[in-house]
Design a protein around this motif. Sequence first.
Motif, PDB file in Angstrom:
ATOM      1  N   VAL A 192     -21.280  19.784  -8.141  1.00 40.81           N
ATOM      2  CA  VAL A 192     -20.574  19.926  -7.119  1.00 40.81           C
ATOM      3  C   VAL A 192     -19.219  19.196  -6.973  1.00 40.81           C
ATOM      4  O   VAL A 192     -19.349  17.830  -6.987  1.00 40.81           O
ATOM      5  CB  VAL A 192     -21.455  19.658  -5.820  1.00 40.81           C
ATOM      6  CG1 VAL A 192     -20.723  19.901  -4.328  1.00 40.81           C
ATOM      7  CG2 VAL A 192     -23.006  20.484  -5.818  1.00 40.81           C
ATOM      8  N   LEU A 193     -18.365  19.783  -6.771  1.00 41.30           N
ATOM      9  CA  LEU A 193     -17.068  19.230  -6.982  1.00 41.30           C
ATOM     10  C   LEU A 193     -16.567  18.820  -5.356  1.00 41.30           C
ATOM     11  O   LEU A 193     -16.595  19.759  -4.421  1.00 41.30           O
ATOM     12  CB  LEU A 193     -15.736  20.023  -7.394  1.00 41.30           C
ATOM     13  CG  LEU A 193     -14.584  19.367  -7.823  1.00 41.30           C
ATOM     14  CD1 LEU A 193     -14.875  18.124  -8.864  1.00 41.30           C
ATOM     15  CD2 LEU A 193     -13.525  20.157  -8.617  1.00 41.30           C
ATOM     16  N   TYR A 197     -20.245  11.162   0.333  1.00 44.67           N
ATOM     17  CA  TYR A 197     -20.406  10.268   1.495  1.00 44.67           C
ATOM     18  C   TYR A 197     -21.710   9.940   1.343  1.00 44.67           C
ATOM     19  O   TYR A 197     -22.712  10.941   1.422  1.00 44.67           O
ATOM     20  CB  TYR A 197     -19.880  10.794   2.936  1.00 44.67           C
ATOM     21  CG  TYR A 197     -18.491  11.010   2.660  1.00 44.67           C
ATOM     22  CD1 TYR A 197     -17.566  10.248   2.748  1.00 44.67           C
ATOM     23  CD2 TYR A 197     -18.063  12.463   2.004  1.00 44.67           C
ATOM     24  CE1 TYR A 197     -16.211  10.343   2.948  1.00 44.67           C
ATOM     25  CE2 TYR A 197     -16.591  12.726   1.965  1.00 44.67           C
ATOM     26  CZ  TYR A 197     -15.758  11.750   2.374  1.00 44.67           C
ATOM     27  OH  TYR A 197     -14.476  11.791   2.159  1.00 44.67           O
ATOM     28  N   TYR A 198     -22.283   8.722   1.638  1.00 40.73           N
ATOM     29  CA  TYR A 198     -23.734   8.180   1.537  1.00 40.73           C
ATOM     30  C   TYR A 198     -23.781   7.752   3.176  1.00 40.73           C
ATOM     31  O   TYR A 198     -23.183   6.748   3.660  1.00 40.73           O
ATOM     32  CB  TYR A 198     -23.939   7.020   0.866  1.00 40.73           C
ATOM     33  CG  TYR A 198     -23.906   7.528  -0.661  1.00 40.73           C
ATOM     34  CD1 TYR A 198     -22.442   7.797  -1.016  1.00 40.73           C
ATOM     35  CD2 TYR A 198     -24.553   7.717  -1.552  1.00 40.73           C
ATOM     36  CE1 TYR A 198     -22.355   8.152  -2.452  1.00 40.73           C
ATOM     37  CE2 TYR A 198     -24.667   7.935  -2.734  1.00 40.73           C
ATOM     38  CZ  TYR A 198     -23.487   8.502  -3.382  1.00 40.73           C
ATOM     39  OH  TYR A 198     -23.221   8.609  -4.705  1.00 40.73           O
ATOM     40  N   GLU A 307     -27.576  11.444   0.900  1.00 37.99           N
ATOM     41  CA  GLU A 307     -26.521  11.440   0.058  1.00 37.99           C
ATOM     42  C   GLU A 307     -25.909  12.648  -0.307  1.00 37.99           C
ATOM     43  O   GLU A 307     -26.530  13.603  -0.651  1.00 37.99           O
ATOM     44  CB  GLU A 307     -27.124  10.696  -1.335  1.00 37.99           C
ATOM     45  CG  GLU A 307     -28.085   9.347  -1.032  1.00 37.99           C
ATOM     46  CD  GLU A 307     -28.463   8.836  -2.216  1.00 37.99           C
ATOM     47  OE1 GLU A 307     -28.287   9.360  -3.474  1.00 37.99           O
ATOM     48  OE2 GLU A 307     -29.380   7.471  -2.207  1.00 37.99           O
ATOM     49  N   THR A 308     -24.590  12.651   0.132  1.00 33.14           N
ATOM     50  CA  THR A 308     -23.986  14.047   0.177  1.00 33.14           C
ATOM     51  C   THR A 308     -22.599  13.983  -0.482  1.00 33.14           C
ATOM     52  O   THR A 308     -21.926  13.118  -0.837  1.00 33.14           O
ATOM     53  CB  THR A 308     -23.653  13.994   1.705  1.00 33.14           C
ATOM     54  OG1 THR A 308     -22.443  13.581   1.810  1.00 33.14           O
ATOM     55  CG2 THR A 308     -24.929  13.955   2.610  1.00 33.14           C
ATOM     56  N   ILE A 309     -22.235  15.348  -0.841  1.00 38.68           N
ATOM     57  CA  ILE A 309     -21.019  15.713  -1.386  1.00 38.68           C
ATOM     58  C   ILE A 309     -20.397  16.607  -0.343  1.00 38.68           C
ATOM     59  O   ILE A 309     -21.053  17.618  -0.058  1.00 38.68           O
ATOM     60  CB  ILE A 309     -21.155  16.181  -2.622  1.00 38.68           C
ATOM     61  CG1 ILE A 309     -21.633  15.195  -3.617  1.00 38.68           C
ATOM     62  CG2 ILE A 309     -19.516  16.374  -3.452  1.00 38.68           C
ATOM     63  CD1 ILE A 309     -22.084  15.765  -4.978  1.00 38.68           C
ATOM     64  N   LYS A 317     -23.109  19.007   0.842  1.00 41.32           N
ATOM     65  CA  LYS A 317     -24.266  19.461   0.000  1.00 41.32           C
ATOM     66  C   LYS A 317     -25.197  18.051  -0.150  1.00 41.32           C
ATOM     67  O   LYS A 317     -24.497  17.121  -0.498  1.00 41.32           O
ATOM     68  CB  LYS A 317     -23.553  19.765  -1.453  1.00 41.32           C
ATOM     69  CG  LYS A 317     -22.779  20.938  -1.652  1.00 41.32           C
ATOM     70  CD  LYS A 317     -23.846  22.246  -1.648  1.00 41.32           C
ATOM     71  CE  LYS A 317     -22.850  23.602  -1.358  1.00 41.32           C
ATOM     72  NZ  LYS A 317     -22.669  24.436  -2.244  1.00 41.32           N
ATOM     73  N   VAL A 318     -26.167  18.164   0.154  1.00 33.91           N
ATOM     74  CA  VAL A 318     -27.188  16.957   0.242  1.00 33.91           C
ATOM     75  C   VAL A 318     -27.869  16.893  -1.358  1.00 33.91           C
ATOM     76  O   VAL A 318     -28.610  17.780  -1.562  1.00 33.91           O
ATOM     77  CB  VAL A 318     -28.328  16.986   1.198  1.00 33.91           C
ATOM     78  CG1 VAL A 318     -29.000  15.615   1.276  1.00 33.91           C
ATOM     79  CG2 VAL A 318     -27.491  17.023   2.746  1.00 33.91           C
ATOM     80  N   PHE A 319     -27.369  15.832  -2.049  1.00 38.60           N
ATOM     81  CA  PHE A 319     -28.321  15.858  -3.207  1.00 38.60           C
ATOM     82  C   PHE A 319     -29.292  14.895  -3.360  1.00 38.60           C
ATOM     83  O   PHE A 319     -30.153  14.850  -4.468  1.00 38.60           O
ATOM     84  CB  PHE A 319     -27.278  15.636  -4.654  1.00 38.60           C
ATOM     85  CG  PHE A 319     -26.328  14.084  -4.488  1.00 38.60           C
ATOM     86  CD1 PHE A 319     -25.264  14.364  -3.773  1.00 38.60           C
ATOM     87  CD2 PHE A 319     -27.134  13.051  -5.136  1.00 38.60           C
ATOM     88  CE1 PHE A 319     -24.475  13.091  -3.696  1.00 38.60           C
ATOM     89  CE2 PHE A 319     -26.410  11.805  -4.918  1.00 38.60           C
ATOM     90  CZ  PHE A 319     -25.116  11.776  -4.473  1.00 38.60           C
ATOM     91  N   GLU A 320     -29.625  14.031  -2.380  1.00 40.54           N
ATOM     92  CA  GLU A 320     -30.769  12.884  -2.482  1.00 40.54           C
ATOM     93  C   GLU A 320     -30.932  12.505  -1.086  1.00 40.54           C
ATOM     94  O   GLU A 320     -30.140  12.334  -0.548  1.00 40.54           O
ATOM     95  CB  GLU A 320     -30.411  12.082  -3.563  1.00 40.54           C
ATOM     96  CG  GLU A 320     -31.580  11.166  -3.922  1.00 40.54           C
ATOM     97  CD  GLU A 320     -31.524  10.580  -5.525  1.00 40.54           C
ATOM     98  OE1 GLU A 320     -31.116  11.316  -6.245  1.00 40.54           O
ATOM     99  OE2 GLU A 320     -31.761   9.591  -5.301  1.00 40.54           O
TER     100      GLU A 320
END
Length: 370
Positions: A192-193, A197-198, A307-309, A317-320
């Motif tokens: 994901v480009l 932001y956490y 943990e997002t992009i 997009k939440v990756f964790e």
Amino acid sequence: MGVPFTDVQNWLRQYDKNNITIGVVASHSSLQILHGARLEGFRTLGIAVGENRRRFYQAFPGADPDEWLMLDDYREMLDYAEWFRSKNVIIIPHGSLVEYLGATNFRNLEVPTFGNRGILHWESSRILQRDWLEAGGCTMPKLIDDPHKRDGPVIVKYAGAKGGRGYFIARDYRDFRRNVDIEEDFTIQEYVLGCRYYLHFFFDPTQTDGFQVRGTGAQSGKNLGRLELLSMDRRDESNVDEFYKLGSLRDLREMSLEPSFVVTGNQPVVIRESLLPRAFELAEGTVAASFNLEEGARGMIGPFCLETIVTDKLEFKVFEISARIVAGSNPFVGGSPYSDINEPFMSTGRRIARAIKSSIEHDSLDSIIS
Ligand code: AMP
């Protein structure tokens, strides 16, 4: 499967509520936790391996624990359970504690612990995390089953990857095939480009005011507790953050270099204010879903981090998820642009101590302890 909640309740019944000690392993976010506990009037206990570790706290008298437990190995904490309880200790868990003890030992530690240890099971596997976050309405990076059919960049995460080492980025299928180690277990995600932001949230199930999380599923129609946004960071990751200085991914590979994602520090950030309602929606959904994870789930308690992009379409997009205090909250010992609006000098560490203090006052300590 872990310490029965009835045991925890029995121990808490015997605790002297006027003499609670906040205990923490001396690492990760301990300066902030110890400092916050002291501001809220608690006695503090540091747990450490190695004299060098203890000595370093003399540089921070504002956080230096009232007492130390020195060990040869963190796993000895299990043998000290009775000693901890005799001192009315509540352990504040963080990522290093879980790593040093191991997930199973942590769940079996016979000492009252802040937050819900049961949630660890859902946090510890990528598959279960995905089930949980998607049930909460979060969009995650797509999983790629067949890299053949994928025409954009991917990130490959090896199962044994630790501390951000052992991931690699592939631009396309050929790049993937050339670099993958098929002997290892791995998952492939779309790359994901966007900007990371956490988001550091705090969920307090004992509070009935403020932004109330609305229950879903079996909890429909109920307000579950108060959701707060405490702060936000972005991680510094070595060496991927500085990678570009040496050229493109291809240039680097020619030098036998691969990007790594090893966290070396954290920077404070804020997001566009217009993104905040969506951030709250994601966090609310995640908390609500945590109450439906299993029969009798106690849900999320205390700090957690999404943990997002954020992409250029302004989509998260939440990756964790981390279901406890994250080290990314360390820049905010003196508060953050978000927490300052409600109360100055409120770190996540202090907020934990405040939750403990307030539930002692309301005789409801067991609602935030496991
Ligand atoms: P993780 O171990 O999942 O926390 O990921 C470590 C780092 O890898 C993140 O902080 C990001 O920089 C990067 N990362 C993980 N997943 C993705 C993804 N799907 N797309 C882009 N970057 C990612």
